[in-house]
Design a protein around this motif. Structure first.
Motif, PDB file in Angstrom:
ATOM      1  N   GLU A 263       0.749  -1.325  -0.045  1.00 47.32           N
ATOM      2  CA  GLU A 263      -0.175  -0.172   0.134  1.00 47.32           C
ATOM      3  C   GLU A 263       0.874   1.158  -0.060  1.00 47.32           C
ATOM      4  OE1 GLU A 263      -1.454   0.705   4.440  1.00 47.32           O
ATOM      5  OE2 GLU A 263      -2.067  -1.119   3.774  1.00 47.32           O
ATOM      6  N   ILE A 264       0.316   2.502  -0.536  1.00 48.49           N
ATOM      7  CA  ILE A 264       1.124   3.426  -0.611  1.00 48.49           C
ATOM      8  C   ILE A 264       0.548   4.418   0.454  1.00 48.49           C
ATOM      9  CG2 ILE A 264       1.656   5.540  -2.246  1.00 48.49           C
ATOM     10  CD1 ILE A 264       1.006   3.744  -4.575  1.00 48.49           C
ATOM     11  N   PHE A 265       1.654   4.813   1.089  1.00 48.98           N
ATOM     12  CA  PHE A 265       1.041   5.788   2.231  1.00 48.98           C
ATOM     13  C   PHE A 265       1.046   7.319   2.058  1.00 48.98           C
ATOM     14  CE2 PHE A 265       5.788   5.584   2.811  1.00 48.98           C
ATOM     15  CZ  PHE A 265       6.082   7.061   2.811  1.00 48.98           C
ATOM     16  N   TYR A 266       0.388   7.899   2.688  1.00 45.39           N
ATOM     17  CA  TYR A 266       0.378   9.632   2.680  1.00 45.39           C
ATOM     18  C   TYR A 266       0.364  10.160   3.902  1.00 45.39           C
ATOM     19  CZ  TYR A 266      -1.288   8.510  -2.194  1.00 45.39           C
ATOM     20  OH  TYR A 266      -1.486   8.125  -3.644  1.00 45.39           O
ATOM     21  N   ASN A 267       0.601  11.447   3.873  1.00 49.87           N
ATOM     22  CA  ASN A 267       1.021  12.002   5.411  1.00 49.87           C
ATOM     23  C   ASN A 267       0.374  13.533   5.018  1.00 49.87           C
ATOM     24  OD1 ASN A 267       2.970  13.960   4.056  1.00 49.87           O
ATOM     25  ND2 ASN A 267       4.308  12.199   4.333  1.00 49.87           N
ATOM     26  N   ALA A 268       0.443  14.129   6.127  1.00 46.59           N
ATOM     27  CA  ALA A 268      -0.221  15.512   6.229  1.00 46.59           C
ATOM     28  C   ALA A 268       0.112  16.619   5.196  1.00 46.59           C
ATOM     29  CB  ALA A 268      -0.293  15.936   7.418  1.00 46.59           C
ATOM     30  N   ASN A 269       1.482  16.293   4.894  1.00 47.62           N
ATOM     31  CA  ASN A 269       2.125  17.196   3.917  1.00 47.62           C
ATOM     32  C   ASN A 269       2.048  16.715   2.278  1.00 47.62           C
ATOM     33  OD1 ASN A 269       3.305  18.864   5.970  1.00 47.62           O
ATOM     34  ND2 ASN A 269       4.972  17.104   6.014  1.00 47.62           N
ATOM     35  N   GLU A 270       1.931  15.400   2.054  1.00 44.39           N
ATOM     36  CA  GLU A 270       1.411  14.776   0.846  1.00 44.39           C
ATOM     37  C   GLU A 270       0.000  14.084   1.043  1.00 44.39           C
ATOM     38  OE1 GLU A 270       4.705  13.998  -2.179  1.00 44.39           O
ATOM     39  OE2 GLU A 270       5.451  13.273  -0.185  1.00 44.39           O
ATOM     40  N   VAL A 271      -0.871  14.779   1.002  1.00 43.44           N
ATOM     41  CA  VAL A 271      -2.326  13.864   1.222  1.00 43.44           C
ATOM     42  C   VAL A 271      -2.898  13.319   0.158  1.00 43.44           C
ATOM     43  CG1 VAL A 271      -3.167  15.907   2.978  1.00 43.44           C
ATOM     44  CG2 VAL A 271      -3.565  16.066   0.568  1.00 43.44           C
ATOM     45  N   ASN A 272      -3.497  12.440   0.338  1.00 48.18           N
ATOM     46  CA  ASN A 272      -4.378  11.796  -0.713  1.00 48.18           C
ATOM     47  C   ASN A 272      -5.532  12.400  -1.298  1.00 48.18           C
ATOM     48  OD1 ASN A 272      -5.459   9.612  -2.358  1.00 48.18           O
ATOM     49  ND2 ASN A 272      -5.044   7.915  -0.926  1.00 48.18           N
ATOM     50  N   PRO A 273      -5.695  12.730  -2.420  1.00 43.88           N
ATOM     51  CA  PRO A 273      -7.033  13.399  -3.152  1.00 43.88           C
ATOM     52  C   PRO A 273      -8.067  12.682  -2.882  1.00 43.88           C
ATOM     53  CG  PRO A 273      -4.969  13.784  -4.278  1.00 43.88           C
ATOM     54  CD  PRO A 273      -4.655  12.803  -3.401  1.00 43.88           C
ATOM     55  N   HIS A 274      -7.834  11.379  -3.070  1.00 45.48           N
ATOM     56  CA  HIS A 274      -9.044  10.332  -3.082  1.00 45.48           C
ATOM     57  C   HIS A 274     -10.306  11.002  -2.063  1.00 45.48           C
ATOM     58  CE1 HIS A 274      -7.380   7.041  -5.336  1.00 45.48           C
ATOM     59  NE2 HIS A 274      -8.707   7.112  -5.787  1.00 45.48           N
TER      60      HIS A 274
END
Length: 351
Positions: A263-274
């Motif tokens: 799975e690809i993780f995201y964080n508060a600086n690079e959020v997941n636009p989904h």
């Protein structure tokens, strides 16, 4: 995924190769220059840039091509470019197609840069184990990128050297689908040789490669290889298993569960636009993608959907919305490979 018409690809590609801005972007964690990778620290930083590019193209555009071309998601917005996928009449100048193409090739280019530069480092500045791991992960991401390109466009231009400027790698002709798949397999084989047999749900390992190989051989209709590679992970019950209830792999803010292979993780600086596309206005989203009635009825029928009703919810206007991506800030992971898929494709291979 429905393959876009060859005429669409050709028209679009002709437009792309004439554009001097092809791959001329400055994304986060970008890498450029011949000497950017000089030691283990900079090599790892460059690899992070490859993963960042993967996060970008797996965020919205690439996946929306499948969502919107399928038969269980409805589009509630008004943009004509999105409606083209619903109607299965996609024009060459469609912005989602343009963005997806560019985003995937950014990932390819960064992987090319890492593969080339890390293998040129002297032995006194990088250990052999680290060199193999970094190169192996880059080969895996390049394989995934070309596999996604092949599934969407068929044969594509095969670029395996870094592109530093708009004239580099110019004029490379479109390869056949067979040649594209051959490169995917060659990269997967190389990654499998280089990587360790460890369990990491957020970075590529030998196990991640084998899981993608199972999917690859499904598309190639090599049924025995599908079953063999899927079984390697299914039988690894100390690390991978289906979760019960169904929603345990995503609910309550969890990440990296035993059901997840990659799975690809995201964080508060690079959020997941989904999240913004699925959540309703009351939750700060736009609800431009929504489950259609057929999907809602299926998941809400416990004899069919089991506990999958957790995938949907109703907003304050009594409208259904998708609830797989729900976190705030939008740090929801993108699930690229789950053990559930490997069970499914092994069953298809056996059938």
């Amino acid at each position: 995924m429905t393959t876009l018409k060859n005429t669409t690809f050709v028209a679009f590609f002709m437009a792309m190769v004439s554009c001097s801005k092809f791959l001329d972007v400055e994304p986060k964690a970008s890498i450029s220059g011949e000497n950017i990778i000089v030691d283990e620290t900079s090599a790892n930083a460059a690899l992070n840039g490859v993963y960042s590019a993967l996060r970008t193209y797996y965020s919205v555009d690439f996946q929306s091509i499948a969502y919107l071309s399928g038969d269980n998601i409805q589009w509630t917005g008004s943009q004509s470019q999105v409606q083209e996928f619903i109607n299965h009449q996609v024009n060459a100048e469609n912005a989602t197609i343009t963005n997806t193409w560019k985003e995937i090739y950014v990932a390819v280019n960064r992987a090319n840069q890492v593969i080339k530069n890390v293998n040129e480092l002297a032995a006194n500045v990088i250990s052999e184990d680290v060199r193999k791991r970094i190169a192996g992960e880059a080969y895996f991401i390049r394989a995934l990128a070309y596999f996604d390109l092949a599934r969407t466009w068929g044969g594509v231009p095969l670029i395996t050297e870094p592109t530093a400027g708009p004239t580099d790698n110019a004029g490379i002709a479109r390869s056949s689908i067979e040649e594209t798949y051959n490169l995917v397999l060659a990269d997967l084989n190389r990654a499998e040789e280089l990587l360790q047999e460890t369990t990491n749900r957020f970075q590529a390992t030998k196990k991640t490669v084998r899981a993608l190989k199972a999917r690859y051989f499904l598309y190639r209709e090599n049924w025995q290889q599908v079953a063999d590679y899927a079984s390697l992970l299914i039988d690894d019950q100390a690390n991978y298993s289906l979760l019960n209830p169904y929603y345990s792999f995503f609910a309550d803010g969890v990440t990296g569960t035993r059901e997840s292979v990659f799975e690809i993780f995201y964080n508060a600086n690079e959020v997941n636009p989904h999240r913004g596309q699925w959540q309703p206005q009351q939750n700060g989203g736009t609800r431009q993608w929504a489950p259609n009635n057929t999907f809602v009825n299926l998941v809400n029928d416990p004899t069919i959907g089991g506990s999958r009703s957790a995938l949907v919810a109703k907003d304050n206007q009594n409208r259904w919305y998708g609830n797989l991506y729900y976190r705030s800030p939008a740090t929801d992971p993108t699930y690229v490979i789950r053990i559930a898929e490997l069970y499914l494709i092994r069953a298809e291979a056996n059938a």
